[in-house]
Scaffold this motif. Structure first.
Motif, PDB file in Angstrom:
ATOM      1  N   ARG A  80       0.844  -1.180   0.000  1.00  0.00           N
ATOM      2  CA  ARG A  80       0.000   0.000   0.000  1.00  0.00           C
ATOM      3  C   ARG A  80       0.884   1.236   0.000  1.00  0.00           C
ATOM      4  N   SER A  81       0.722   2.094  -0.979  1.00  0.00           N
ATOM      5  CA  SER A  81       1.481   3.342  -1.023  1.00  0.00           C
ATOM      6  C   SER A  81       0.615   4.545  -0.699  1.00  0.00           C
ATOM      7  N   GLY A  82      -0.709   4.400  -0.828  1.00  0.00           N
ATOM      8  CA  GLY A  82      -1.594   5.525  -0.609  1.00  0.00           C
ATOM      9  C   GLY A  82      -1.553   6.541  -1.735  1.00  0.00           C
ATOM     10  N   ILE A  83      -1.063   6.129  -2.912  1.00  0.00           N
ATOM     11  CA  ILE A  83      -0.937   7.037  -4.055  1.00  0.00           C
ATOM     12  C   ILE A  83      -1.772   6.508  -5.216  1.00  0.00           C
ATOM     13  N   ILE A  84      -2.511   7.405  -5.845  1.00  0.00           N
ATOM     14  CA  ILE A  84      -3.198   7.114  -7.092  1.00  0.00           C
ATOM     15  C   ILE A  84      -2.554   7.970  -8.181  1.00  0.00           C
ATOM     16  N   GLY A  85      -2.144   7.338  -9.266  1.00  0.00           N
ATOM     17  CA  GLY A  85      -1.632   8.088 -10.405  1.00  0.00           C
ATOM     18  C   GLY A  85      -2.794   8.589 -11.258  1.00  0.00           C
ATOM     19  N   VAL A  86      -2.710   9.832 -11.697  1.00  0.00           N
ATOM     20  CA  VAL A  86      -3.747  10.411 -12.551  1.00  0.00           C
ATOM     21  C   VAL A  86      -3.085  10.964 -13.804  1.00  0.00           C
ATOM     22  N   VAL A  87      -3.546  10.519 -14.967  1.00  0.00           N
ATOM     23  CA  VAL A  87      -3.028  10.990 -16.246  1.00  0.00           C
ATOM     24  C   VAL A  87      -4.065  11.898 -16.882  1.00  0.00           C
ATOM     25  N   SER A 137       6.812   5.303 -14.883  1.00  0.00           N
ATOM     26  CA  SER A 137       7.147   6.164 -13.749  1.00  0.00           C
ATOM     27  C   SER A 137       6.208   5.907 -12.577  1.00  0.00           C
ATOM     28  N   PHE A 138       4.927   5.740 -12.867  1.00  0.00           N
ATOM     29  CA  PHE A 138       3.979   5.433 -11.803  1.00  0.00           C
ATOM     30  C   PHE A 138       4.302   4.090 -11.145  1.00  0.00           C
ATOM     31  N   ASP A 139       4.704   3.109 -11.956  1.00  0.00           N
ATOM     32  CA  ASP A 139       5.092   1.815 -11.394  1.00  0.00           C
ATOM     33  C   ASP A 139       6.238   1.970 -10.404  1.00  0.00           C
ATOM     34  N   SER A 140       7.217   2.814 -10.743  1.00  0.00           N
ATOM     35  CA  SER A 140       8.375   3.013  -9.866  1.00  0.00           C
ATOM     36  C   SER A 140       7.989   3.713  -8.571  1.00  0.00           C
ATOM     37  N   GLU A 144      -1.022   2.675  -6.389  1.00  0.00           N
ATOM     38  CA  GLU A 144      -1.954   1.571  -6.223  1.00  0.00           C
ATOM     39  C   GLU A 144      -2.923   1.429  -7.391  1.00  0.00           C
ATOM     40  N   GLY A 145      -3.082   2.483  -8.148  1.00  0.00           N
ATOM     41  CA  GLY A 145      -3.957   2.460  -9.313  1.00  0.00           C
ATOM     42  C   GLY A 145      -3.698   3.683 -10.161  1.00  0.00           C
ATOM     43  N   VAL A 146      -4.139   3.630 -11.415  1.00  0.00           N
ATOM     44  CA  VAL A 146      -3.943   4.746 -12.342  1.00  0.00           C
ATOM     45  C   VAL A 146      -5.284   5.106 -12.959  1.00  0.00           C
ATOM     46  N   ARG A 165       1.607  -2.250 -13.869  1.00  0.00           N
ATOM     47  CA  ARG A 165       1.463  -3.132 -12.714  1.00  0.00           C
ATOM     48  C   ARG A 165       0.184  -2.831 -11.953  1.00  0.00           C
ATOM     49  N   ALA A 166      -0.174  -1.556 -11.904  1.00  0.00           N
ATOM     50  CA  ALA A 166      -1.376  -1.146 -11.178  1.00  0.00           C
ATOM     51  C   ALA A 166      -2.586  -1.196 -12.096  1.00  0.00           C
ATOM     52  N   PRO A 167      -3.772  -1.411 -11.553  1.00  0.00           N
ATOM     53  CA  PRO A 167      -4.970  -1.425 -12.388  1.00  0.00           C
ATOM     54  C   PRO A 167      -5.230  -0.055 -13.013  1.00  0.00           C
ATOM     55  N   LEU A 168      -5.805  -0.070 -14.213  1.00  0.00           N
ATOM     56  CA  LEU A 168      -6.101   1.156 -14.966  1.00  0.00           C
ATOM     57  C   LEU A 168      -7.602   1.412 -14.979  1.00  0.00           C
TER      58      LEU A 168
END
Length: 383
Positions: A80-87, A137-140, A144-146, A165-168
């Protein structure tokens, strides 16, 4: 021992010079709060066994020491990173920018930080490369998700072969979910059908459509809704003009219509800005709105109630969209489970396996104002 079974408080290490020399660690937080290292870890991981008073003491120590948790290290242990990537495309258009704000707010409400990256869509050939670099970059960062805000067709096409790696999750209109990504969106077609049905109910049988760019999902869906509602009513569709979302193109189309004796009695514009251009052109040319021609927009941007005349339009619930996106993202994260941070050789981590359950589109709301009115009777009806 403390109330959590921790060691008694030791002398605090809170000097300003110590804080400047190096970032405070978890051990320093534990000493200042008078708890064990394990208790600090439980607070960071929101463990329910920590007493509220102890949690407050630990959080206060983190603030005092300017403690910053190492999310990557935490993710290695807890997944768990507590981060969501947003594109996002970085577009300043009302829809994409409002969606981004709603997603960020919903992420915070769900306890996540949103790491936002803009990927320009100006070059479709380079788009796939830029998107792949962003997801890598988000994987690195152990996100937890994008969530990808995808207003244009090229964005979805670029994602078809890219691994994550994370769900999209895509925020897009009229796109079906797949094993590669989930989808949420506003029901743009339903909104356009509502505007068109409103005009039909007012007696209009000649209804044109000022569409948005053909490579935008919202534009495609709004055009589809306009067309389907007319076909359902057995009314021949009026003329269609392709616009670019700007008031300038609405003004140009409006100027051309002034000289057209066969112009439609109503126009469904695909956004409020283009409708604004129509209203100005009609006003300058002496056409009364809605006496001579009715106009509808889409989006209900700030100020539409003060257009001249106030604009009938379709409102999108961006707050509901953001909440739906986060709810679906959490479902996808739970479904993927520990696979979200699995190794690159894990077949489940190649962007597949997110499920295809689907989410019902968020409905749009028709807002009726005075830019629409009853159609004038035709010359044959007057005889």
């Amino acid at each position: 021992m403390s109330d959590d079974g921790a060691a008694p408080p030791a002398a605090p290490v809170t000097t300003a010079s110590a804080r400047r020399d190096r970032p405070a660690g978890m051990a320093a937080v534990a000493r200042l709060a008078g708890v064990s290292h394990q208790t600090v870890s439980r607070v960071l991981n929101e463990h329910p066994s920590v007493r509220p008073s102890t949690r407050e003491r630990v959080l206060a120590a983190m603030v005092e020491l300017d403690y910053r948790p190492n999310r990557l290290a935490r993710a290695l242990v807890t997944s768990r990173s507590g981060i969501i990537g947003v594109v996002t495309s970085g577009s300043a258009r009302y829809g994409p920018s409002s969606t981004l704000m709603a997603v960020e707010e919903a992420a915070r409400g769900a306890g996540f930080a949103a790491n936002v990256t803009a990927v320009r869509e100006d070059d479709s050939e380079a788009l796939a490369t830029r998107m792949a670099q962003t997801l890598l970059s988000f994987d690195s960062q152990a996100v937890e998700g994008v969530i990808v805000i995808a207003p244009r067709v090229s964005t979805v096409e670029a994602l078809q072969t890219i691994s994550s790696r994370a769900p999209l999750l895509l925020i897009a209109a009229g796109v079906a979910p797949s094993p590669r990504f989930g989808v949420v969106g506003v029901d743009q077609a339903q909104g356009a059908r509502a505007a068109t049905a409103h005009l039909l109910a007012l007696g209009h049988t000649s209804i044109g459509h000022l569409a948005g760019p053909a490579d935008w999902f919202d534009s495609r869906e709004r055009h589809r809704g306009w067309l389907e509602e007319l076909e359902h009513a057995g009314v021949t569709p009026g003329p269609v003009w392709e616009g670019d979302w700007t008031a300038d193109v609405g003004y140009d189309v409006g100027r051309r219509l002034l000289a057209d004796p066969d112009r439609p009695t109503a126009v469904v514009a695909s956004n409020d800005q283009m409708a604004l251009g129509l209203l100005r052109a009609f006003g300058e040319g002496g056409l009364d709105v809605p006496g001579d021609v009715s106009v509808t927009g889409f989006d209900d941007i700030e100020g539409t109630a003060h257009f001249r005349p106030p604009l009938t339009t379709v409102r999108q619930d961006f707050a509901a969209l953001g909440e739906a996106a986060m709810a679906e993202m959490l479902r996808l994260i739970a479904e993927r489970g520990g696979r979200a941070h699995a190794g690159a050789d894990d077949g489940a981590a190649a962007g597949a396996g997110v499920g295809v359950g689907g989410v019902a589109p968020i409905p749009a709301e028709l807002v009726v104002r005075s830019s629409t009115g009853a159609a004038k009777p035709s010359s044959e009806q007057l005889l």
